[in-house]
Design a protein around this motif. Structure first.
Motif, mmCIF file in Angstrom:
data_model
loop_
_atom_site.group_PDB
_atom_site.id
_atom_site.type_symbol
_atom_site.label_atom_id
_atom_site.label_comp_id
_atom_site.label_asym_id
_atom_site.label_seq_id
_atom_site.Cartn_x
_atom_site.Cartn_y
_atom_site.Cartn_z
ATOM 1 N N HIS A 14 -12.582 -11.347 -14.252
ATOM 2 C CA HIS A 14 -12.368 -12.048 -12.932
ATOM 3 C C HIS A 14 -11.028 -11.768 -12.315
ATOM 4 O O HIS A 14 -10.691 -11.797 -11.139
ATOM 5 N N LEU A 15 -10.140 -11.543 -13.035
ATOM 6 C CA LEU A 15 -8.657 -11.102 -12.725
ATOM 7 C C LEU A 15 -8.781 -9.872 -11.844
ATOM 8 O O LEU A 15 -8.135 -9.655 -10.935
ATOM 9 N N ALA A 16 -9.539 -8.875 -12.506
ATOM 10 C CA ALA A 16 -9.609 -7.537 -11.974
ATOM 11 C C ALA A 16 -10.186 -7.557 -10.449
ATOM 12 O O ALA A 16 -9.739 -7.215 -9.800
ATOM 13 N N VAL A 17 -11.415 -8.614 -10.417
ATOM 14 C CA VAL A 17 -11.982 -8.761 -9.232
ATOM 15 C C VAL A 17 -11.082 -9.535 -8.092
ATOM 16 O O VAL A 17 -10.881 -8.616 -7.121
ATOM 17 N N LEU A 18 -10.248 -10.266 -8.644
ATOM 18 C CA LEU A 18 -9.427 -10.808 -7.755
ATOM 19 C C LEU A 18 -8.126 -9.837 -7.155
ATOM 20 O O LEU A 18 -7.864 -9.763 -5.930
ATOM 21 N N VAL A 19 -7.646 -9.035 -8.050
ATOM 22 C CA VAL A 19 -6.669 -8.131 -7.608
ATOM 23 C C VAL A 19 -7.373 -6.871 -6.663
ATOM 24 O O VAL A 19 -6.662 -6.802 -5.755
ATOM 25 N N LEU A 20 -8.440 -6.610 -6.884
ATOM 26 C CA LEU A 20 -8.995 -5.535 -6.139
ATOM 27 C C LEU A 20 -9.277 -5.963 -4.740
ATOM 28 O O LEU A 20 -9.127 -5.375 -4.015
ATOM 29 N N ALA A 21 -9.978 -7.247 -4.677
ATOM 30 C CA ALA A 21 -10.173 -7.953 -3.346
ATOM 31 C C ALA A 21 -8.889 -8.079 -2.671
ATOM 32 O O ALA A 21 -8.913 -7.772 -1.515
ATOM 33 N N ILE A 22 -7.880 -8.337 -3.192
ATOM 34 C CA ILE A 22 -6.435 -8.707 -2.435
ATOM 35 C C ILE A 22 -6.063 -7.218 -1.853
ATOM 36 O O ILE A 22 -5.675 -7.217 -0.814
ATOM 37 N N ILE A 23 -6.044 -6.161 -2.939
ATOM 38 C CA ILE A 23 -5.605 -4.781 -2.480
ATOM 39 C C ILE A 23 -6.413 -4.381 -1.431
ATOM 40 O O ILE A 23 -5.766 -3.801 -0.555
ATOM 41 N N ALA A 24 -7.913 -4.386 -1.553
ATOM 42 C CA ALA A 24 -8.858 -3.902 -0.343
ATOM 43 C C ALA A 24 -8.329 -4.591 0.974
ATOM 44 O O ALA A 24 -8.351 -3.851 2.242
ATOM 45 N N GLU A 25 -8.085 -6.142 0.902
ATOM 46 C CA GLU A 25 -7.940 -6.655 2.258
ATOM 47 C C GLU A 25 -6.528 -6.251 2.725
ATOM 48 O O GLU A 25 -6.366 -6.225 4.007
ATOM 49 N N LEU A 26 -5.493 -5.923 1.856
ATOM 50 C CA LEU A 26 -4.323 -5.633 2.319
ATOM 51 C C LEU A 26 -4.330 -4.289 2.837
ATOM 52 O O LEU A 26 -3.733 -3.915 4.143
ATOM 53 N N ILE A 27 -5.331 -3.322 2.564
ATOM 54 C CA ILE A 27 -5.414 -2.145 3.171
ATOM 55 C C ILE A 27 -6.077 -2.302 4.463
ATOM 56 O O ILE A 27 -5.410 -1.560 5.598
ATOM 57 N N GLY A 28 -7.072 -2.997 4.723
ATOM 58 C CA GLY A 28 -7.594 -3.259 5.995
ATOM 59 C C GLY A 28 -8.411 -2.251 6.396
ATOM 60 O O GLY A 28 -8.936 -1.363 5.543
ATOM 61 N N ILE A 29 -9.113 -2.228 7.486
ATOM 62 C CA ILE A 29 -10.065 -1.338 8.340
ATOM 63 C C ILE A 29 -9.163 -0.193 8.805
ATOM 64 O O ILE A 29 -8.309 -0.224 9.353
ATOM 65 N N GLN A 30 -9.619 0.988 8.229
ATOM 66 C CA GLN A 30 -9.179 2.522 8.674
ATOM 67 C C GLN A 30 -10.052 3.161 9.515
ATOM 68 O O GLN A 30 -11.210 3.147 8.967
ATOM 69 N N ARG A 31 -9.726 3.849 10.597
ATOM 70 C CA ARG A 31 -10.595 4.414 11.508
ATOM 71 C C ARG A 31 -10.088 5.817 11.454
ATOM 72 O O ARG A 31 -9.255 6.347 11.604
ATOM 73 N N ILE A 32 -11.125 6.774 10.813
ATOM 74 C CA ILE A 32 -10.959 8.170 11.065
ATOM 75 C C ILE A 32 -11.912 8.734 11.960
ATOM 76 O O ILE A 32 -13.143 9.139 11.698
ATOM 77 N N PRO A 33 -11.275 9.454 12.987
ATOM 78 C CA PRO A 33 -11.878 10.302 14.065
ATOM 79 C C PRO A 33 -12.720 11.447 13.480
ATOM 80 O O PRO A 33 -11.753 12.194 12.631
ATOM 81 N N ILE A 34 -14.069 11.796 13.573
ATOM 82 C CA ILE A 34 -14.410 13.098 13.205
ATOM 83 C C ILE A 34 -15.192 13.920 14.412
ATOM 84 O O ILE A 34 -16.218 14.375 14.065
ATOM 85 N N GLY A 35 -14.850 13.779 15.338
ATOM 86 C CA GLY A 35 -15.213 14.489 16.572
ATOM 87 C C GLY A 35 -16.538 13.776 17.233
ATOM 88 O O GLY A 35 -16.148 13.100 18.361
ATOM 89 N N ILE A 36 -17.776 13.618 16.687
ATOM 90 C CA ILE A 36 -18.641 13.124 17.085
ATOM 91 C C ILE A 36 -18.612 11.502 17.040
ATOM 92 O O ILE A 36 -19.331 10.801 18.037
ATOM 93 N N GLY A 37 -17.902 11.075 16.366
ATOM 94 C CA GLY A 37 -17.706 9.464 16.264
ATOM 95 C C GLY A 37 -16.330 9.232 15.225
ATOM 96 O O GLY A 37 -15.551 9.905 15.495
ATOM 97 N N ALA A 38 -16.630 8.394 14.544
ATOM 98 C CA ALA A 38 -15.614 8.132 13.525
ATOM 99 C C ALA A 38 -16.231 7.415 12.341
ATOM 100 O O ALA A 38 -17.355 6.824 12.253
ATOM 101 N N ILE A 39 -15.580 7.541 11.217
ATOM 102 C CA ILE A 39 -15.733 6.850 10.084
ATOM 103 C C ILE A 39 -15.018 5.661 9.790
ATOM 104 O O ILE A 39 -13.710 5.611 9.865
ATOM 105 N N LEU A 40 -15.550 4.482 9.679
ATOM 106 C CA LEU A 40 -14.740 3.106 9.452
ATOM 107 C C LEU A 40 -14.678 2.898 8.249
ATOM 108 O O LEU A 40 -15.500 2.787 7.370
#
Length: 276
Positions: A14-40
């Protein structure tokens, strides 16, 4: 009382899940353009990668923190964790029922798209990877729980067909969510397909895969969020309802005939030659 005690014993999980969830949300959505579109890159993907690296079956040193006990306990908890998201789909289907009905024929016929596992994966499994009867279980579906039940009933899971379906199931569980999220973001931003068709394609009969796929679509096209989530949820529901029968009466007989007409014929000839 025993449930509370057991939960307290899994405090590492449960502690690992909570920590990973917080880290993931802090990183947020990242957009990587790849020519024809983008990877979200969504928080779900970060959490998936970090959790995989904490699995002692993948990274042995992680066993000091997450033991095999926690790993076993985490598997059934995935279903519970995904339930609020699935419930949210139910609330979006009702208000968008007119649009779902309007897409009726396409929504019903999209189930035939699941036969693509036979048309695309079967030749690769047999002629490229050289699989035997494992190819039957591995390629007649995307190997979710209902498909495993079909193979278990027809061949048993100890058979080569059972090995094939379980192999795809494990790989799909480990990497399917990640692949679906990335592909959905690429196609949504490339503007190649109608977003509604992509939403329907998200409903493959897996709650986690559908959640990742539709979540990526909704992030890429926020103006269509409710419609896309509704179509994805309806598609997934129909796949659960019709996918079992499509797999049992169409896909499995088809892949069996293809196998017997190709590799099965060579196996028969080889056995006959050995007998001589």
């Amino acid at each position: 009382m025993s449930v509370i005690k057991e939960t307290m014993q899994l405090w590492r999980l449960h502690l690992a899940v909570l920590v990973l969830a917080i880290i993931a949300e802090l990183i947020g959505i990242q957009r990587i353009p790849i020519g024809i579109g983008a990877i979200l890159l969504l928080p779900l993907l970060y959490a998936f990668v970090m959790a995989a690296l904490m699995n002692p079956n993948i990274v042995k040193p992680a066993g000091k923190l997450i033991r095999s006990r926690e790993v076993k306990a985490a598997s059934p908890l995935i279903v519970i964790a995904i339930m609020p998201f699935i419930a949210k789909f139910g609330t979006t289907i009702g208000p968008a029922i007119d649009k779902i009905i309007a897409a009726g024929p396409a929504l019903l016929l999209q189930e035939l798209g699941n036969l693509g596992t036979v048309l695309i994966a079967f030749p690769i499994a047999v002629w490229v990877l050289g699989l035997g009867r494992e190819a039957i279980g591995a390629t007649f579906s995307i190997a979710r729980e209902p498909n495993i039940a079909i193979i278990a009933d027809r061949y048993t899971l100890k058979s080569p067909e059972g090995t094939g379906v379980m192999g795809v199931y494990v790989i799909g569980t480990l990497f399917g969510t990640f692949v679906f999220a990335v592909l959905a973001s690429i196609f949504a931003t490339a503007d190649i397909f109608d977003p509604r068709s992509l939403a329907m394609a998200c409903g493959v009969g897996s709650g986690s895969m559908m959640a990742a796929c539709s979540g990526a679509l909704a992030t890429a096209l926020p103006e269509m969020k409710d419609e896309l989530l509704a179509l994805a949820g309806a598609s997934n529901l129909l796949t659960y309802a019709t996918g079992l029968y499509a797999g049992l009466f169409i896909a499995l007989p088809l892949v069996e005939k293809l196998y017997n007409a190709t590799r099965g014929r060579h196996e028969t000839a080889a056995r006959a030659a050995a007998g001589e």
